[in-house]
Design an enzyme around this catalytic site. Sequence first.
Site, PDB file in Angstrom:
ATOM      1  CG  HIS A  72       9.927  -3.602   4.630  1.00 25.42           C
ATOM      2  ND1 HIS A  72      10.116  -2.315   4.163  1.00 25.42           N
ATOM      3  CD2 HIS A  72       9.862  -4.386   3.534  1.00 25.42           C
ATOM      4  CE1 HIS A  72      10.152  -2.337   2.846  1.00 25.42           C
ATOM      5  NE2 HIS A  72       9.993  -3.574   2.432  1.00 25.42           N
ATOM      6  N   PRO A 292      -1.126   9.888   7.923  1.00 26.76           N
ATOM      7  CG  PRO A 292      -0.690  10.232   5.666  1.00 26.76           C
ATOM      8  CD  PRO A 292      -1.381  10.834   6.835  1.00 26.76           C
TER       9      PRO A 292
HETATM   10  P1  RFL Z   1     -12.572   3.449   3.170  1.00 27.89           P
HETATM   11  O1  RFL Z   1     -11.421   2.815   2.514  1.00 27.89           O
HETATM   12  O2  RFL Z   1     -12.743   4.928   3.059  1.00 27.89           O
HETATM   13  O3  RFL Z   1     -13.883   2.721   2.636  1.00 27.89           O
HETATM   14  C1  RFL Z   1     -15.179   3.236   2.851  1.00 27.89           C
HETATM   15  C2  RFL Z   1     -16.068   2.781   1.727  1.00 27.89           C
HETATM   16  O4  RFL Z   1     -17.405   3.217   1.954  1.00 27.89           O
HETATM   17  C3  RFL Z   1     -17.954   3.669   0.737  1.00 27.89           C
HETATM   18  N1  RFL Z   1     -19.073   4.590   1.054  1.00 27.89           N
HETATM   19  C4  RFL Z   1     -20.385   4.242   0.932  1.00 27.89           C
HETATM   20  N2  RFL Z   1     -20.972   3.117   0.522  1.00 27.89           N
HETATM   21  C5  RFL Z   1     -22.333   3.088   0.495  1.00 27.89           C
HETATM   22  N3  RFL Z   1     -23.104   4.155   0.843  1.00 27.89           N
HETATM   23  C6  RFL Z   1     -22.550   5.313   1.270  1.00 27.89           C
HETATM   24  N4  RFL Z   1     -23.291   6.336   1.615  1.00 27.89           N
HETATM   25  C7  RFL Z   1     -21.120   5.389   1.332  1.00 27.89           C
HETATM   26  N5  RFL Z   1     -20.231   6.356   1.676  1.00 27.89           N
HETATM   27  C8  RFL Z   1     -19.017   5.859   1.517  1.00 27.89           C
HETATM   28  C9  RFL Z   1     -16.784   4.333   0.021  1.00 27.89           C
HETATM   29  O5  RFL Z   1     -16.990   4.393  -1.387  1.00 27.89           O
HETATM   30  C10 RFL Z   1     -15.645   3.387   0.393  1.00 27.89           C
HETATM   31  O6  RFL Z   1     -15.458   2.364  -0.556  1.00 27.89           O
HETATM   32  O7  RFL Z   1     -12.607   3.126   4.751  1.00 27.89           O
HETATM   33  P2  RFL Z   1     -12.126   1.801   5.541  1.00 27.89           P
HETATM   34  O8  RFL Z   1     -12.701   0.574   4.899  1.00 27.89           O
HETATM   35  O9  RFL Z   1     -12.407   2.103   6.955  1.00 27.89           O
HETATM   36  O10 RFL Z   1     -10.557   1.705   5.307  1.00 27.89           O
HETATM   37  C11 RFL Z   1      -9.681   2.686   5.820  1.00 27.89           C
HETATM   38  C12 RFL Z   1      -8.441   2.815   4.948  1.00 27.89           C
HETATM   39  O11 RFL Z   1      -8.839   2.982   3.606  1.00 27.89           O
HETATM   40  C13 RFL Z   1      -7.542   3.995   5.393  1.00 27.89           C
HETATM   41  O12 RFL Z   1      -7.500   4.074   6.795  1.00 27.89           O
HETATM   42  C14 RFL Z   1      -6.098   3.866   4.855  1.00 27.89           C
HETATM   43  O13 RFL Z   1      -6.066   3.952   3.474  1.00 27.89           O
HETATM   44  C15 RFL Z   1      -5.203   4.952   5.462  1.00 27.89           C
HETATM   45  N6  RFL Z   1      -3.827   4.960   4.935  1.00 27.89           N
HETATM   46  C16 RFL Z   1      -2.875   4.066   5.392  1.00 27.89           C
HETATM   47  N7  RFL Z   1      -3.206   3.143   6.312  1.00 27.89           N
HETATM   48  C17 RFL Z   1      -2.279   2.214   6.731  1.00 27.89           C
HETATM   49  O14 RFL Z   1      -2.611   1.397   7.592  1.00 27.89           O
HETATM   50  N8  RFL Z   1      -0.991   2.169   6.220  1.00 27.89           N
HETATM   51  C18 RFL Z   1      -0.592   3.061   5.289  1.00 27.89           C
HETATM   52  O15 RFL Z   1       0.541   2.947   4.810  1.00 27.89           O
HETATM   53  C19 RFL Z   1      -1.532   4.078   4.862  1.00 27.89           C
HETATM   54  N9  RFL Z   1      -1.180   4.979   3.943  1.00 27.89           N
HETATM   55  C20 RFL Z   1      -3.442   5.895   3.972  1.00 27.89           C
HETATM   56  C21 RFL Z   1      -2.094   5.884   3.501  1.00 27.89           C
HETATM   57  C22 RFL Z   1      -4.343   6.839   3.474  1.00 27.89           C
HETATM   58  C23 RFL Z   1      -3.917   7.758   2.553  1.00 27.89           C
HETATM   59  N10 RFL Z   1      -4.890   8.682   2.069  1.00 27.89           N
HETATM   60  C24 RFL Z   1      -5.167   8.864   0.705  1.00 27.89           C
HETATM   61  C25 RFL Z   1      -5.816   9.294   3.013  1.00 27.89           C
HETATM   62  C26 RFL Z   1      -1.659   6.796   2.582  1.00 27.89           C
HETATM   63  C27 RFL Z   1      -2.548   7.763   2.123  1.00 27.89           C
HETATM   64  C28 RFL Z   1      -2.008   8.781   1.163  1.00 27.89           C
HETATM   65  C1  PHB Z   2       2.656   4.087   1.598  1.00 32.34           C
HETATM   66  O1  PHB Z   2       3.457   3.279   1.066  1.00 32.34           O
HETATM   67  O2  PHB Z   2       1.676   4.538   0.972  1.00 32.34           O
HETATM   68  C2  PHB Z   2       2.898   4.546   2.981  1.00 32.34           C
HETATM   69  C3  PHB Z   2       3.895   3.945   3.728  1.00 32.34           C
HETATM   70  C4  PHB Z   2       4.132   4.382   5.016  1.00 32.34           C
HETATM   71  C5  PHB Z   2       3.359   5.401   5.549  1.00 32.34           C
HETATM   72  C6  PHB Z   2       2.350   5.993   4.806  1.00 32.34           C
HETATM   73  C7  PHB Z   2       2.110   5.559   3.506  1.00 32.34           C
HETATM   74  O3  PHB Z   2       3.605   5.831   6.816  1.00 32.34           O
END
Ligand code: RFL
Ligand code: PHB
Length: 393
Positions: A72, A292
């Site tokens: 994009h 986010p």
């Molecule tokens: P995670 O993905 O939370 O993974 C952590 C892992 O640790 C495990 N865990 C354990 N394992 C062993 N022993 C324990 N005691 C443990 N406790 C926990 C968990 O089961 C899990 O598997 O962290 P990580 O790896 O740092 O990754 C971070 C990302 O997942 C997060 O920042 C993103 O998803 C945020 N996010 C977005 N980020 C972007 O860069 N672009 C996006 O478009 C974007 N959209 C989003 C998002 C997050 C969202 N939510 C649901 C908060 C959209 C949403 C809606």
């Molecule tokens: C998504 O596609 O989940 C998404 C895209 C852009 C954002 C946050 C989430 O800023």
Amino acid sequence: MRTQVAIIGGGPAGLMLSRLLSLKGVECVVLENRSRSYVEGRIRAGVLEQSTAELLAEAKVDARLKSEGLVHDGFSIAFDGRRARIDLKKYGNGSVIVYGQTEITKDMNDELSAAGGNVHFEAECVAIKDYESGSPKVVFVQDGRERELHCDYVAGCDGYHGIARKSIPSKALREFERVYPFGWLGVLSETPPVREELIYSNHARGFSLCSMRSRTRSRYYIQVSADEKVEAWPDQAFWDELRRRLPQDVAESLVTGASIEKSIAPLRSFVAEPLRFGNLFLAGDAAHIVPPTGAKGLNLAAADIRVLARALVAHYLDKDDGLLDRYSQVCLDRIWKAERFSWWLTSMTHRFGDDPFGYRMQLAELDYVTEAEAGLRMIAENYVGLPFEKPFA
Ligand code: RFL
Ligand code: PHB
């Protein structure tokens, strides 16, 4: 059990670190408390910075990203009945790639299991011992049995609710937090995206976002109050509300369908400082959370891992600890800038209660930053991803 680097958490941060270390011959073991299918099914991020894509290439897990990721060159912000396009190529000298976090974790797990499988699923870490010494131990429970993993270093990649950050005495840690009075209700549907590029919308009824996962799969969000329940939002109610918050021409071409996934995410800004305690390092959501709106969470996790992997490789291969010593500061400098951008974009696009003055301020600011070249540059440079300092560039 013994390894060089114990990685707690098999989310994107932990898996990426494992892959980068393994490729350089550094031994590591990942302990993940959930099952593989649970981790791969969690619908989360969708927008990757160029630097995240480059790190996936370095980890040799980018074959599908290259063929299926959607590049994009811009996105739009809708407000006050109009739409401003942010040209990422022109003002940010780059682009972003739409590719789901679910696909990234699948790709990495496939490669890691093909390479011999150092990821232990359903292994819950319950304690980290002696991390201030040179020989930490991670205590974990697997198949009902408590075991210990001995190592040189521990990487806490276990997300916001994990145990790594909580194992550090509170007097050694400084936490900064802002909790927003709203959440995002997200819907995934097997429908073509309403437009080719993302649309962020500031509307009097609340924020909304049109995103996607592919040419046939859409992801939409609407701002809801923090205490809202997902059960209160049958599909039709969601589509009706989304339409109301979109520019008319966009609303008219919205294709709706049954939701495949629907969930509410609370919005929070959070940073823990520092990121290193003896031989324990925090990375990704374990150390920081962004709302986010700027699509920065996964990208920041990848950025920490880029620095940590290079630092650990320098320690083992070059006997150089300089990068490990600088890990915390190098990451935090960039983290705070992403925190600022995510907070700012959130503040400028969401409803904060009934505040007519605040709404007018938002519209004036949106008008200014989407007209002035300085504003367009600031948005585009941050969205594409800020540069890394050498030698992490
Ligand atoms: P995670 O993905 O939370 O993974 C952590 C892992 O640790 C495990 N865990 C354990 N394992 C062993 N022993 C324990 N005691 C443990 N406790 C926990 C968990 O089961 C899990 O598997 O962290 P990580 O790896 O740092 O990754 C971070 C990302 O997942 C997060 O920042 C993103 O998803 C945020 N996010 C977005 N980020 C972007 O860069 N672009 C996006 O478009 C974007 N959209 C989003 C998002 C997050 C969202 N939510 C649901 C908060 C959209 C949403 C809606
Ligand atoms: C998504 O596609 O989940 C998404 C895209 C852009 C954002 C946050 C989430 O800023």
